[in-house]
Enzyme design. Structure first.
Site, PDB file in Angstrom:
ATOM      1  N   CYS A   2      32.724  -9.071 -10.944  1.00  9.36           N
ATOM      2  CA  CYS A   2      34.023  -9.392 -10.405  1.00  9.36           C
ATOM      3  C   CYS A   2      35.062  -9.651 -11.479  1.00  9.36           C
ATOM      4  O   CYS A   2      34.777  -9.599 -12.671  1.00  9.36           O
ATOM      5  CB  CYS A   2      33.904 -10.652  -9.538  1.00  9.36           C
ATOM      6  SG  CYS A   2      32.494 -10.623  -8.424  1.00  9.36           S
ATOM      7  N   ASN A  67      32.200 -14.711 -11.885  1.00 11.93           N
ATOM      8  CA  ASN A  67      32.004 -13.320 -12.296  1.00 11.93           C
ATOM      9  C   ASN A  67      30.625 -13.226 -12.927  1.00 11.93           C
ATOM     10  O   ASN A  67      30.351 -13.896 -13.915  1.00 11.93           O
ATOM     11  CB  ASN A  67      33.090 -12.915 -13.302  1.00 11.93           C
ATOM     12  CG  ASN A  67      32.788 -11.592 -13.992  1.00 11.93           C
ATOM     13  OD1 ASN A  67      32.134 -10.722 -13.439  1.00 11.93           O
ATOM     14  ND2 ASN A  67      33.257 -11.453 -15.217  1.00 11.93           N
ATOM     15  N   SER A 352      21.051  -1.137 -19.403  1.00 13.51           N
ATOM     16  CA  SER A 352      21.295  -0.591 -20.741  1.00 13.51           C
ATOM     17  C   SER A 352      20.382  -1.296 -21.740  1.00 13.51           C
ATOM     18  O   SER A 352      19.779  -2.319 -21.435  1.00 13.51           O
ATOM     19  CB  SER A 352      22.765  -0.751 -21.142  1.00 13.51           C
ATOM     20  OG  SER A 352      23.069  -2.109 -21.368  1.00 13.51           O
ATOM     21  N   GLY A 353      20.297  -0.748 -22.964  1.00 14.36           N
ATOM     22  CA  GLY A 353      19.300  -1.200 -23.925  1.00 14.36           C
ATOM     23  C   GLY A 353      19.795  -2.161 -24.988  1.00 14.36           C
ATOM     24  O   GLY A 353      19.074  -2.439 -25.945  1.00 14.36           O
TER      25      GLY A 353
END
Length: 583
Positions: A2, A67, A352-353
């Site tokens: 958000c 958020n 993701s890494g």
């Protein structure tokens, strides 16, 4: 995921500040007002898709704008015996606050930036997660308080654009981004990772609630360590699949993203979607062939985005639009383009890494640094090279390694600026760690929290996409800091992780040369802009009169020979931003 914004005063411009965050949460815009306080929220619906989870969320005397994602929220409901009305992780934060006041942050496992307003106490309690995955900016002057997910929402509520913060410029040139709570706008700050704000009618206080500066070495048995790492990594991946929408993965073909994708695929009932980016020229930067090998191995539904110079150049201004200030990681541009592509496929979440290299000693440069730490350094005739700098730091017993993204050294800035005195920009970042642990510590404080997390948050959320990083689970990070140094070093970079990866991936992927998420950023910039790239810097300097013109020319000529590439890029991006905002 958000966007949040709030004030302790009323303004007719407030709703515009909510709208400026629409890209972070296009599914709902929320507004709440109490006395002179205003709160706004834009929502990207991922957990509990119903309207009951919209924000600002108000229960009893508390208002929250949040958020992020709390991955262990269901465990917390059970273990803390929380009485929740909604199925959202947002309410869990409120219930924990009701139970523990401000002393609950270390119970949260996730990424977050939030503000809780207590109507009775007339207080604001704000916090940012341990490793800075979610941004939190604030303005506090003359008892006027504004907070937001992005600087643009704060700027909208000010009477005029603040003057440039020259300390932030110095930090940016060194580390690709401001650090030490600074932004480029004087008076607008950011919470650092692991920090909180408490603000009531009497006090405004910023303090730290978390750090990784004193974790003891307790793990020495390689077999047990490998078992524990694998268990923690699997748990971390699984917890980041908590979602009421589909989750994809970014797959570069490197060990980190490949192992993340392989574990997800193993524990998913369905074929997973993987995404990779490549280039239509300068092909040595491209990793698509490795990603294809992994995709075939795990049987994913694989997608490739191939971009060219035009795509890259057109995205530079978009990057600055979403970072709101100069940001030197050129990988943000392919990240933006890939995020846009994933969003077009109707996907809101991807793994993701990030974070593996820093915990598992993945960078080849780490091992070069350790050689300097093991030497006594030397005094040699001055040169602009990093090698001279590291030798000099070793000789004078200074911190040799100052983060993965270090660009301009202090000596180089003395050449760049007309008037510059050497400063220790890292004086707030201290630990008693040995060299090996220091590498991890300072990269988590500067490179991860300030650069990598800014990149993946701003570029993905610009396209209403949430990125989650399993390697940044604090349980895994803390465990790796407790592992014996010699065991961690082994006989290759990522010694421990590669042994686990061999169970899930082809050996040609596990043992390939590390490439990093690189792109032909300087080649394309100079091919497109040519001399104009230099002229933009000189034009800005004509206004500021702070840089040495001959040194700018030197860096331009060096960049054409693919030397000092990052130095020239940092100056170029800064100048484009300054021209846009102030000229």
């Amino acid at each position: 995921m958000c966007g949040i914004v709030g004030t302790n005063f009323k303004t007719e411009k407030f709703y515009k500040s909510i709208e400026l965050l629409d890209h972070r949460g296009p599914d709902n815009h929320g507004y709440f007002e109490f006395e002179n306080n205003q709160f706004g929220h834009t929502r990207l619906s991922i957990i509990d898709l119903n309207d009951e989870a919209n924000q600002p969320m108000v229960f009893d005397n508390l208002v929250i704008t949040f958020n992020g994602e709390i991955y262990n929220y269901q465990e917390l409901i059970k273990n803390e015996d929380l009485k929740c009305i909604t199925k959202s992780d947002t309410e869990v934060i409120i219930r924990l606050y009701q139970k523990y006041a401000e002393n609950f942050l270390n119970k949260l496992n996730g990424m977050f930036a939030f503000c809780i307003f207590d109507k009775k106490k007339k207080s604001f309690f704000c916090a940012r997660d341990r490793f800075g995955k979610k941004p939190f900016y604030y303005y506090y002057q003359n008892n006027k308080f504004i907070y937001a997910s992005e600087i643009k929402s704060i700027l909208n509520l000010l009477d005029s654009t603040p003057i440039m913060n020259e300390i932030a410029l110095s930090e940016y040139l060194s580390f690709m981004t401001p650090i030490n709570n600074n932004t480029f706008y004087k008076g607008i700050n950011k919470l650092s990772a692991g920090q909180l704000i408490y603000f009531d009618e009497k006090n405004f206080k910023v303090s730290s609630y978390y750090d990784i500066d004193n974790i003891k070495t307790t793990q020495f048995d390689e077999k047990i360590v490998l078992e524990n790492i694998e268990t923690k990594l699997i748990k971390s991946v699984k917890s980041r699949l908590v979602s009421d929408v589909e989750v994809a993965t970014l797959l570069s073909g490197g060990v980190d993203s490949s192992l993340t994708s392989a574990l997800y695929s193993k524990y998913s009932k369905n074929q997973i979607n993987t995404f990779c980016i490549g280039y239509d020229e300068h092909l040595h930067y491209s990793e698509t062939s490795y990603a294809q090998i992994v995709a075939k191995h795990i049987n994913s539904n694989h997608h490739e985005l191939i971009i060219g110079r035009k795509d890259f150049i057109e995205t530079i201004d978009k990057m600055l639009e979403y970072t709101d200030e100069p940001f030197g990681d050129s990988a943000s541009i392919p990240t933006y383009l890939l995020s846009k592509y994933i969003h077009k496929q109707g996907i809101k979440v991807a793994l993701s890494g990030e974070g593996s290299d820093e915990s598992f000693l993945g960078y080849d440069n780490y091992f070069k640094m350790l050689q300097y730490y093991n030497s006594k350094g030397s005094i040699e005739p001055f040169s602009l090279t990093k090698e001279w700098e590291f030798n000099n730091r070793a000789f004078f017993n200074k911190n040799i390694y100052q983060s993965c993204g270090e660009t301009f050294t202090e000596k180089q800035k003395e050449k760049l600026f007309l008037n510059y005195k050497e400063k220790n920009l890292l004086e707030n970042y201290k630990s008693n760690y040995s060299a090996i642990k220091w590498l991890t510590y300072i990269d988590f404080k500067v490179w991860i929290a300030e650069v990598l997390m800014t990149k993946i948050d701003k570029m993905s959320m610009a396209n209403s996409l949430e990125l989650r990083a399993p390697f940044l689970d604090f349980n895994l990070v803390e465990y790796m800091l407790s592992v014996d140094e010699n065991l961690k070093k082994g006989n290759t970079n990522k010694y421990l992780l590669k042994q686990i990866a061999e169970k899930y991936l082809p050996k040609e992927i596990v043992h390939r040369q590390k490439k990093g998420f690189s792109s032909p950023f300087i080649e394309w910039t100079l091919e497109e802009y040519k001399q104009e790239s230099l002229n933009i810097i000189l034009e800005v300097n004509a206004t500021l009169n702070i840089f040495n013109k001959s040194f700018i020319h030197f860096l331009y000529n060096e960049a054409k020979e693919k030397r000092f590439k990052q130095h020239f890029w940092n100056l170029f991006i800064f100048s484009k931003w300054f021209k846009k905002v102030y000229l």
